[in-house]
Design a protein around this motif. Structure first.
Motif, short mmCIF file in Angstrom:
data_model
loop_
_atom_site.label_atom_id
_atom_site.label_comp_id
_atom_site.label_asym_id
_atom_site.label_seq_id
_atom_site.Cartn_x
_atom_site.Cartn_y
_atom_site.Cartn_z
N ALA A 66 0.86 -1.19 0.00
CA ALA A 66 0.00 0.00 0.00
C ALA A 66 0.89 1.23 0.00
CB ALA A 66 -0.91 0.01 1.22
N PRO A 67 0.42 2.34 -0.58
CA PRO A 67 1.22 3.56 -0.56
C PRO A 67 1.30 4.13 0.83
CG PRO A 67 -0.97 4.02 -1.41
CD PRO A 67 -0.88 2.53 -1.23
N ALA A 68 2.29 4.95 1.07
CA ALA A 68 2.42 5.60 2.37
C ALA A 68 1.24 6.53 2.60
CB ALA A 68 3.73 6.37 2.45
N ALA A 69 0.59 6.40 3.74
CA ALA A 69 -0.49 7.31 4.10
C ALA A 69 0.12 8.64 4.53
CB ALA A 69 -1.33 6.70 5.22
N PRO A 70 -0.65 9.73 4.56
CA PRO A 70 -0.11 11.02 4.99
C PRO A 70 0.59 10.92 6.33
CG PRO A 70 -2.31 11.31 4.09
CD PRO A 70 -2.07 9.83 4.16
N GLY A 71 1.81 11.47 6.39
CA GLY A 71 2.58 11.45 7.63
C GLY A 71 3.43 10.22 7.82
N GLU A 72 3.35 9.23 6.92
CA GLU A 72 4.17 8.03 7.05
C GLU A 72 5.35 8.12 6.10
OE1 GLU A 72 1.49 4.78 6.42
OE2 GLU A 72 0.65 4.92 8.43
N PRO A 73 6.52 7.62 6.52
CA PRO A 73 7.74 7.83 5.73
C PRO A 73 7.90 6.90 4.53
CG PRO A 73 8.24 6.61 7.73
CD PRO A 73 6.79 6.99 7.82
N SER A 74 7.22 5.76 4.53
CA SER A 74 7.45 4.78 3.47
C SER A 74 6.18 3.99 3.20
CB SER A 74 8.59 3.84 3.86
OG SER A 74 8.24 3.10 5.03
N PRO A 75 6.13 3.29 2.07
CA PRO A 75 4.98 2.43 1.80
C PRO A 75 4.90 1.29 2.81
CG PRO A 75 6.30 2.78 -0.18
CD PRO A 75 7.11 3.27 0.97
N ALA A 76 3.79 0.57 2.78
CA ALA A 76 3.59 -0.58 3.65
C ALA A 76 3.53 -1.85 2.82
CB ALA A 76 2.29 -0.42 4.46
N GLY A 77 3.90 -2.97 3.41
CA GLY A 77 3.82 -4.24 2.69
C GLY A 77 4.08 -5.41 3.60
N PHE A 78 3.48 -6.55 3.27
CA PHE A 78 3.73 -7.77 4.03
C PHE A 78 3.54 -8.98 3.13
CE2 PHE A 78 -0.81 -7.62 4.30
CZ PHE A 78 -1.25 -8.92 4.52
N ALA A 79 4.25 -10.07 3.45
CA ALA A 79 4.11 -11.32 2.72
C ALA A 79 2.82 -12.00 3.12
CB ALA A 79 5.31 -12.23 3.01
N PHE A 95 -7.85 -11.20 1.00
CA PHE A 95 -6.69 -11.73 1.70
C PHE A 95 -6.98 -11.71 3.19
CE2 PHE A 95 -5.55 -7.17 1.57
CZ PHE A 95 -5.11 -6.94 2.86
N MET A 96 -6.28 -12.56 3.92
CA MET A 96 -6.43 -12.64 5.37
C MET A 96 -5.16 -12.13 6.04
SD MET A 96 -8.79 -14.44 3.97
CE MET A 96 -8.20 -15.99 3.30
N VAL A 97 -5.34 -11.39 7.12
CA VAL A 97 -4.21 -10.82 7.84
C VAL A 97 -4.46 -10.97 9.34
CG1 VAL A 97 -5.21 -8.48 7.77
CG2 VAL A 97 -2.75 -8.77 8.10
N GLY A 98 -3.41 -11.29 10.09
CA GLY A 98 -3.54 -11.44 11.54
C GLY A 98 -3.97 -10.13 12.19
N ARG A 99 -4.82 -10.25 13.21
CA ARG A 99 -5.31 -9.04 13.89
C ARG A 99 -4.19 -8.30 14.61
NH1 ARG A 99 -10.93 -8.88 14.54
NH2 ARG A 99 -10.67 -7.56 16.37
N THR A 100 -3.08 -8.97 14.90
CA THR A 100 -1.97 -8.32 15.59
C THR A 100 -0.95 -7.73 14.62
OG1 THR A 100 -0.77 -10.42 15.73
CG2 THR A 100 -2.19 -9.85 17.60
N SER A 101 -1.20 -7.82 13.31
CA SER A 101 -0.26 -7.29 12.32
C SER A 101 -0.04 -5.80 12.52
CB SER A 101 -0.81 -7.54 10.91
OG SER A 101 -0.09 -6.79 9.95
N SER A 102 1.23 -5.40 12.49
CA SER A 102 1.55 -3.97 12.59
C SER A 102 1.45 -3.29 11.23
CB SER A 102 2.96 -3.79 13.17
OG SER A 102 3.92 -4.44 12.34
N THR A 103 1.41 -4.06 10.15
CA THR A 103 1.31 -3.49 8.81
C THR A 103 -0.13 -3.22 8.42
OG1 THR A 103 3.33 -4.67 8.14
CG2 THR A 103 1.93 -3.85 6.37
N TRP A 104 -1.05 -4.05 8.87
CA TRP A 104 -2.44 -3.89 8.48
C TRP A 104 -3.00 -2.50 8.76
CZ3 TRP A 104 -6.38 -4.11 5.68
CH2 TRP A 104 -7.65 -3.75 6.16
N PRO A 105 -2.79 -1.90 9.94
CA PRO A 105 -3.36 -0.57 10.15
C PRO A 105 -2.89 0.46 9.12
CG PRO A 105 -2.69 -1.52 12.24
CD PRO A 105 -2.16 -2.42 11.16
N ARG A 106 -1.66 0.32 8.63
CA ARG A 106 -1.15 1.24 7.62
C ARG A 106 -1.87 1.03 6.28
NH1 ARG A 106 5.03 0.88 7.12
NH2 ARG A 106 4.64 2.82 5.99
#
Length: 201
Positions: A66-79, A95-106
């Motif tokens: 995903a592209p960087a949201a406003p105020g974030e320094p870099s794009p987001a991504g996960f395998a 797609f399915m993502v763990g609820r504890t993922s730190s990338t999902w909120p981005r």
């Protein structure tokens, strides 16, 4: 809740705004009440056995970006191995993502994503996106997907450019449904990267 209500709830979750369009951080979804096994009960399925048996099913491997949201320094991504096509009309994927993922909120804050389907020679790229807390895009060649601007990784077999359509809870994971806005593939590339019984094949 009907489809319209589900979409409306997803929009509220993903795009909380105040004032003249300024974004607030996305609050995590509340964790659902999951039935726990009491001390006097036998677990219905052993987790190790669950992993062993389900590991017999070979899956493709993707990187969701995903592209960087406003105020974030870099794009987001996960395998991500838990990816599938969902609907032809309208064109939807999930797609399915763990609820504890730190990338999902981005990704949620961006409201869009691109699924990059990896080829057989890209296992190192997959491992790079499977770690936490690092700059996953360092040294990774990519350009912007045509609609969302999400990173499209060089050498990927296929890419699917999406907007988040709905988010559903699924135990300790979230089920993210994306509406496909653009996609493409290189028909002359190598076979896909597969994951089977705990290893790449």
């Amino acid at each position: 809740m009907g489809q319209a209500g589900m979409a409306e709830a997803a929009v509220r979750y993903l795009r909380l705004r105040t004032g003249a369009g300024a974004e607030r951080p996305v609050d995590p979804l509340p964790r659902p009440e999951l039935r726990c096994v009491r001390e006097d009960e036998r677990a219905p399925v052993d987790q190790g056995e669950f992993r062993r048996v389900l590991g017999q099913f070979a899956t493709g491997v993707t990187v969701v970006t995903a592209p960087a949201a406003p105020g974030e320094p870099s794009p987001a991504g996960f395998a991500c191995q838990s990816f599938a096509s969902l609907s032809l009309d309208p064109p939807l994927v999930a797609f399915m993502v763990g609820r504890t993922s730190s990338t999902w909120p981005r990704i949620a804050r961006a409201g869009v994503f691109c699924v990059n389907v990896l080829g057989a020679g890209q296992d190192a790229l997959c491992r790079a996106f499977a770690v936490s807390g690092a700059d996953k895009f360092a040294g990774v060649a990519h350009d912007a997907s045509p609609v969302s601007g999400s990173p499209r990784l060089s050498g990927a077999l296929a890419w699917i450019d999406c907007a988040i359509h709905a988010v559903h809870t699924g135990g300790d994971h979230l089920i993210v449904v994306g509406r496909v806005n653009a996609l493409g593939t290189d028909a002359d590339t190598e076979p896909p990267l597969l994951f089977h019984r705990g290893r790449f094949v």
